[in-house]
Write an enzyme that holds these catalytic residues in place. Structure first.
Site, PDB file in Angstrom:
ATOM      1  N   ALA A 167      36.017 -40.632 -10.246  1.00 32.02           N
ATOM      2  CA  ALA A 167      35.816 -41.967 -10.818  1.00 32.02           C
ATOM      3  C   ALA A 167      35.563 -41.811 -12.317  1.00 32.02           C
ATOM      4  CB  ALA A 167      34.622 -42.650 -10.155  1.00 32.02           C
ATOM      5  N   LYS A 168      35.603 -42.876 -13.039  1.00 31.40           N
ATOM      6  CA  LYS A 168      35.262 -42.834 -14.465  1.00 31.40           C
ATOM      7  C   LYS A 168      34.971 -44.242 -14.918  1.00 31.40           C
ATOM      8  CE  LYS A 168      35.202 -39.609 -17.769  1.00 31.40           C
ATOM      9  NZ  LYS A 168      35.053 -38.158 -17.671  1.00 31.40           N
ATOM     10  N   GLY A 169      34.185 -44.339 -15.994  1.00 35.51           N
ATOM     11  CA  GLY A 169      33.870 -45.650 -16.546  1.00 35.51           C
ATOM     12  C   GLY A 169      33.913 -45.607 -18.051  1.00 35.51           C
TER      13      GLY A 169
END
Ligand code: NAD
Length: 421
Positions: free
Chosen positions: A110-112
Site C-alpha cells: 500500500a502507499k499514501g
C-alpha cells in the site's frame, strides 16, 4: 512480445507496469491471476481544507492505495511532496507488494501521499495536515488492515501524530497502526537506519557472491534524507569511502573522501550542502555520472533513464530510492556490466524492520537492536540468494529476477485463496 514504446519513461506507473510485464512473460501464471495482481485492489482519494498559520485556507488532495492484500495487511509509507498524484501512489503501492513478497514477510502493498510542499509549511501546519489526512483515511487503515510508515518528507514525528489521531478516533492507544514511530511510543530499535542497513547488507551479499573486497571502494549517494544520510554513514562504517552526496539543491564531491560528520555540521548550520570547504559543488546530474564503484540513488523515481544510463560509470547501483532506474536504463546498464541491486530488494530493510516493529507491538515486547539487525541480515541474505539464483538460472537482470520471485509468491497466494464469492 512487449512493445516498450507503449510505456512512458517519465511515468512511475508505466515503469512499474513494464517491470511487471517483463517478469510476467517469463512465468507460467494464469491470465486472470496476472490481471488481478497487477492492478490495485482499492484506491482512496480525499480532499480536505487546511487552515494555514496566516489564516489562509488551502484545499489539499491526498491518497491511499492498497495495491494488494493477499499475503497480509497493506503496508507502505506516506509521502508529502508537490509531485504526489494518484498514479505515483499506485506505482509506489505496487512496489511495496513486490518488496514484501521478495523478503517474504506477511504483508501486502500500500502507499499514501498528500500533494503539498512541506518545505513551505510550518510544523503546526504539517501537524494539522497529518491529523486531517489520517482522519480522512481512517476507515481504511489499522493494524490488521493497512499500516502506514515514513516516506519522503514524513518522519517519526509525523508517525507520532498519526498514532495520536488514530488512537483518539478509536478511544484507546493503538500504536501498531503505523511503523517508523519513535521508540518511546512503541517504535523499534534499528528502524531509523533500517532501510540504509538493508542497502548495505544487499551490497555485502553481492560482494560475497562476486568475491569482491569492498574496502576503500568509492560510494556516491543521491539524497541526504533518511535513506541517503544513513546509507552514507553505514557504508563508511563498513570501510568504504564516501566521495559524493547530494540533496534536491545539488551536492558535494571529494574524490579523496568526505567527512560526513563535518558535512552534517555544516548542513545543520547553513541549511545547504554547498559551500562545504573540503569539497567541490556538483549537480545531481554530475553525481549520477561520477566515476565511482557504488552509486546509491536515495531520493526520488526516474533518475537513471535512457537519457543518462550510457554515462553511468559506477560498477553497482544500489537502489535506496523506489523506482530510480527505468527498465530502459536497466537494459543499458546490464549491457555495460553494471549490476543494479533493485529497490524491491535493496531498500526492503525498511519494511522488514517495520514488520519487526509491528510484531513487537502486537506481542507487547521489545527486541534489542542487535536482535533486529541480526534478523534483518538473515532475511536480506535469504532474499538476495533467492533473487541471485533466479538471475543466474534465467539469465535475467536482478530486477526481473526479483519480480519473478515476488510475482510467483503473490500469484500462488491468489491461486490458493481463490475467488469470492
Ligand atoms: P527523505 O524525505 O528523508 O529524504 C529525501 C532526500 O532526497 C532529501 O535529501 C531531498 O533533498 C532529496 N531529494 C529530493 N528531490 C531530489 C532530487 N530531485 N534530486 C536529488 N535529491 C533530491 O526521504 P527518504 O525516506 O530518505 O526516502 C528517499 C527514497 O527512499 C524515496 O524514494 C523513498 O520512497 C525510498 N524509501 C524510503 C524508505 C524509508 O524507510 N524512509 C524505505 C524504502 C524506500
Amino acid at each position: 512480445m512487449i512493445n516498450k514504446n507503449q510505456y512512458d519513461e517519465t511515468k512511475p506507473l508505466d515503469m512499474h507496469d513494464l517491470q511487471f510485464d517483463i517478469a510476467a512473460q517469463r512465468l507460467d501464471i494464469e491470465g486472470w491471476i496476472l490481471e488481478k495482481i497487477k492492478y490495485p485492489r482499492r484506491e482512496f482519494s480525499v480532499r480536505f481544507p487546511l487552515r494555514l498559520d496566516n489564516g489562509d485556507i488551502v484545499q489539499l488532495a491526498g491518497y491511499r492505495v492498497q495495491h494488494n492484500t493477499l499475503r497480509g495487511p497493506g503496508k507502505g509509507g506516506i509521502r508529502y511532496h508537490p509531485r504526489v498524484d494518484l498514479d505515483e501512489v499506485r506505482a509506489l503501492a505496487a512496489w511495496m507488494t513486490w518488496k514484501c513478497a521478495v523478503v517474504n514477510i506477511p504483508f501486502g502493498g500500500a502507499k499514501g501521499g498528500v500533494t503539498c510542499d512541506p518545505s513551505q509549511m510550518t510544523s503546526n501546519e504539517l501537524e494539522n495536515l497529518t491529523r486531517r489526512y489520517v482522519f480522512e483515511i481512517s476507515p481504511l487503515i489499522g493494524p490488521e488492515q493497512d499500516i502506514p510508515a515514513p516516506d519522503v518528507n514524513t518522519s517519526p514525528q509525523v508517525m507520532s501524530w498519526i498514532v495520536d489521531t488514530y488512537s483518539v478516533l478509536k478511544g484507546y492507544t493503538c500504536n501498531s497502526v503505523v511503523t517508523g514511530k519513535p521508540v518511546c511510543i512503541g517504535g523499534s530499535l534499528g528502524r531509523l537506519k533500517a532501510t540504509s542497513m538493508g542497502c548495505l547488507y544487499t551490497m555485502l551479499e553481492a560482494a560475497k557472491v562476486l568475491g569482491l573486497d569492498l574496502q576503500d571502494k568509492s560510494v556516491a549517494v543521491q539524497g541526504f534524507g533518511n535513506v541517503g544520510y544513513y546509507a552514507a554513514e553505514l557504508f563508511i562504517a563498513a570501510g568504504m569511502k564516501l566521495v559524493a552526496i547530494s540533496n534536491s539543491k545539488g551536492g558535494v564531491y571529494n574524490p579523496r573522501g568526505l567527512d560526513l560528520t563535518a558535512l552534517k555540521e555544516h548542513y545543520d548550520h547553513g541549511g545547504r550542502l554547498g559551500g562545504f570547504a573540503a569539497a567541490e559543488e556538483i549537480t545531481n546530474t554530475e553525481l549520477l555520472e561520477l566515476d565511482c564503484d557504488i552509486l546509491v540513488p536515495a531520493a526520488l523515481e526516474n533518475q537513471i533513464t535512457r537519457d543518462n544510463a550510457e554515462r553511468i560509470r559506477a560498477r553497482f547501483v544500489v537502489e535506496g530510492a523506489n523506482g530510480p532506474t527505468s527498465p530502459f536504463a536497466d537494459d543499458i546498464l546490464y549491457d555495460k556490466g553494471i549490476m543494479v541491486l533493485p529497490d524491491i530488494l535493496a531498500n526492503a530493510g525498511g519494511v522488514t524492520v517495520s514488520y519487526f516493529e509491528w510484531v513487537q507491538n502486537l506481542q507487547k515486547l521489545f527486541w534489542s537492536e542487535d536482535d533486529v539487525n541480526r534478523q534483518l541480515a538473515k532475511i536480506i541474505g535469504q532474499a538476495f540468494s533467492e533473487v541471485y539464483r533466479i538471475h543466474q538460472a534465467e539469465k535475467v537482470n536482478m530486477r526481473t529476477a526479483a519480480y519473478m520471485l515476488a510475482l510467483g509468491r503473490v500469484a500462488e497466494a491468489k491461486q490458493v485463496r481463490g475467488i469470492f464469492p
